[in-house]
Design a protein around this motif. Structure first.
Motif, PDB file in Angstrom:
ATOM      1  N   ASP A 225       0.829  -1.212   0.000  1.00 26.90           N
ATOM      2  CA  ASP A 225       0.000   0.000   0.000  1.00 26.90           C
ATOM      3  C   ASP A 225       0.863   1.261   0.000  1.00 26.90           C
ATOM      4  N   ALA A 226       1.986   1.224   0.761  1.00 29.34           N
ATOM      5  CA  ALA A 226       2.852   2.401   0.814  1.00 29.34           C
ATOM      6  C   ALA A 226       3.507   2.673  -0.530  1.00 29.34           C
ATOM      7  N   THR A 227       3.808   1.620  -1.284  1.00 30.33           N
ATOM      8  CA  THR A 227       4.385   1.806  -2.620  1.00 30.33           C
ATOM      9  C   THR A 227       3.380   2.498  -3.539  1.00 30.33           C
ATOM     10  N   PHE A 228       2.119   2.087  -3.449  1.00 27.07           N
ATOM     11  CA  PHE A 228       1.080   2.785  -4.219  1.00 27.07           C
ATOM     12  C   PHE A 228       1.039   4.260  -3.842  1.00 27.07           C
ATOM     13  N   ALA A 229       1.084   4.554  -2.518  1.00 27.52           N
ATOM     14  CA  ALA A 229       0.995   5.935  -2.047  1.00 27.52           C
ATOM     15  C   ALA A 229       2.166   6.774  -2.552  1.00 27.52           C
ATOM     16  N   ILE A 230       3.371   6.203  -2.536  1.00 27.49           N
ATOM     17  CA  ILE A 230       4.548   6.936  -3.022  1.00 27.49           C
ATOM     18  C   ILE A 230       4.381   7.304  -4.486  1.00 27.49           C
ATOM     19  N   HIS A 231       3.726   6.438  -5.263  1.00 29.23           N
ATOM     20  CA  HIS A 231       3.513   6.711  -6.687  1.00 29.23           C
ATOM     21  C   HIS A 231       2.252   7.538  -6.946  1.00 29.23           C
ATOM     22  N   GLY A 232       1.638   8.009  -5.854  1.00 28.69           N
ATOM     23  CA  GLY A 232       0.455   8.860  -6.007  1.00 28.69           C
ATOM     24  C   GLY A 232      -0.796   8.111  -6.380  1.00 28.69           C
ATOM     25  N   LEU A 233      -0.905   6.819  -6.011  1.00 24.72           N
ATOM     26  CA  LEU A 233      -2.051   5.990  -6.348  1.00 24.72           C
ATOM     27  C   LEU A 233      -2.706   5.432  -5.094  1.00 24.72           C
TER      28      LEU A 233
END
Length: 474
Positions: free
Chosen positions: A125-133
């Motif tokens: 989930d944090a990887t999605f957040a870093i990519h703005g998703l």
């Protein structure tokens, strides 16, 4: 229908042809087990009798049924315990995953995995957040790579392919563009998971959002550049100012010295001497300001040349001889054994530092001796100025070599200087590869020591065969 009636109905049909006593024993076994699955066990036992017609008493038959039922109960109990343990472990794992997700979100760090066989991508989930998703189905490998800035994309692809081929981990920084158009700086690191035969099978790594850090570093670089520009401008101004003032000051000092040689009354001579002393003090200040501007600009003027040690010490003593004579202070020079008669050094800088030290010692000494000595100090040379003056208070020993350190509590005290001399002297000493230090006891005097390197290319003459001891009384 109650439990007893249910058991009676099933066992009557199950044990057809069996005596009443046998049926009663079977009923008792089923009833004692307390569970419906014993019926299946009883049926199993009956099949055993059908296949192996061994004459058994019905009580033994009942005991076998009870034993089989007990084992089944124990097995189911263990299964129930294992189920409860698995549920507890699952809840604990879910809790840890929640904490892990919270930690990732707070630290702006996400983890990911790339299957090198299928190119299937997993994002936390944090990887999605870093990519703005928002968390959803992970993108394909190509879509994931397309998040990177176009100028960084080829490097990212090459890095992944290199890891795929060599199995070596990697770490790099690059830029990504979010769907909203925001540029973010990220750091990606990954290790390679290999099969049993060593073939790379997957990449497992983390991605860290470094945008805030990059912004802070950019601000620091901008502040540094501005500070350097201001320092350069200040140095240029100080240099220009000191040069502009130096010319009229030299004229003023020259005419004052000529005036001193003329026929003057005692009062006129005293006034003339005050003018000359003030002009020389201002001239020294201008020199310090000019040197400071050069040092801060990173352009110190250091010029090595052949210098006679004895002559250099005598010239330094001469600059303070008049003040020392006026105060009744004895000035002494000494050249120790092993000191070469001539050395390769910047004579002007050496004289500037030693003049400053001797002048300070004379100013702060009311009675006694001020000595200037040169000695061999290991692989270098040492010049020391020793006085019997007031000494330096312990809390001020470190600050005397910093700019603007003078005590301004009494601005009329003539002993207070500009605070440039000692600080400038230490910087000049270090520019020449040496240092300037002090040892002092408050109320008992001070020893300032200038050390300079004595490399082979600095020494231009052989070591003096005999020690040279020169004493000069002011």
């Amino acid at each position: 229908m109650d439990t007893a009636a249910l058991i009676d109905d099933h066992t009557n049909g199950l044990f057809t042809g069996v005596s009443d006593t046998g049926r009663d024993n079977a009923k008792l076994a089923i009833f004692c087990s307390g569970t419906a699955f014993v019926l299946a066990m009883a049926e199993t036992v009956t099949s055993i009798f059908d296949r192996f017609p061994v004459p058994l008493s019905l009580p033994i038959f009942g005991m076998m049924t009870v034993a089989i039922g007990s084992r089944e109960i124990a097995a189911r109990s263990r299964l129930s315990q294992q189920t409860r343990h698995n549920a507890s472990s699952r809840r604990e794992l879910e809790a840890k995953n929640r904490w892990f997700s919270v930690t990732e979100a707070h630290a702006r760090v996400g983890h990911w995995r790339l299957d090198l066989t299928t190119n299937e991508v997993f994002w936390s989930d944090a990887t999605f957040a870093i990519h703005g998703l928002k968390p959803s189905h992970p993108p394909s490998l190509n879509d994931a790579i397309n998040f990177y800035h176009k100028d960084d994309r080829s490097y990212v692809v090459q890095t992944i392919e290199r890891a795929r081929e060599t199995g070596q981990p990697y770490n790099f920084r690059a830029r990504i563009i979010t769907p909203g158009g925001e540029t973010r700086h990220v750091e990606a690191a990954a290790s390679v998971e290999c099969t049993s035969d060593g073939t790379p099978a997957a990449l497992f790594g983390v991605v860290k959002d470094r945008t805030g850090e990059e912004a802070m570093q950019a601000d620091l670089r901008q502040a540094r550049d501005q500070a350097n520009a201001l320092a350069s401008a200040k140095g240029q101004f100080l240099s220009r100012m000191s040069h502009e003032i130096r010319t009229p000051m030299n004229g003023l000092l020259g005419f004052a010295e000529l005036l001193e040689l003329s026929q003057l009354s005692a009062e006129q001579r005293r006034h003339t001497e005050l003018i000359i002393g003030s002009a020389k003090s201002l001239q020294l200040l201008l020199n310090d300001i000019l040197d400071l501007s050069k040092i801060e600009a990173g352009k110190p003027d250091i010029r090595y040349g052949e210098t006679d040690v004895s002559a250099a010490l005598q010239s330094v003593i001469a600059t303070s001889a008049k003040l020392a004579q006026h105060k009744g202070i004895k000035l002494v020079t000494d050249i120790g054994p092993g000191v070469p008669p001539k050395i390769n050094v910047d004579a002007a800088r050496l004289r500037q530092i030693l003049c400053n030290l001797v002048s300070n010692s004379v100013r702060f000494t009311d009675t006694g001796i001020v000595s200037l000595a040169a000695s061999k100090d290991g692989d270098g040379l040492s010049f020391s100025v020793t006085d019997t003056g007031a000494g330096i208070e312990p809390h001020r020993r470190d600050s005397i070599f910093t700019f603007s350190n003078q005590d301004q509590s009494n601005p009329t005290d003539l002993k207070n200087g500009t605070g440039l001399g000692l600080a400038m002297s230490r910087q000049l000493a270090r520019l020449m590869g040496g240092d300037l230090t002090v040892r002092s006891e408050f109320g008992q005097g001070s020893i300032f020591t200038l050390t300079l390197p004595d490399h082979a290319d600095h020494v231009l003459a052989s070591t003096a065969s005999d020690s040279q001891d020169v004493a000069h009384k002011a």
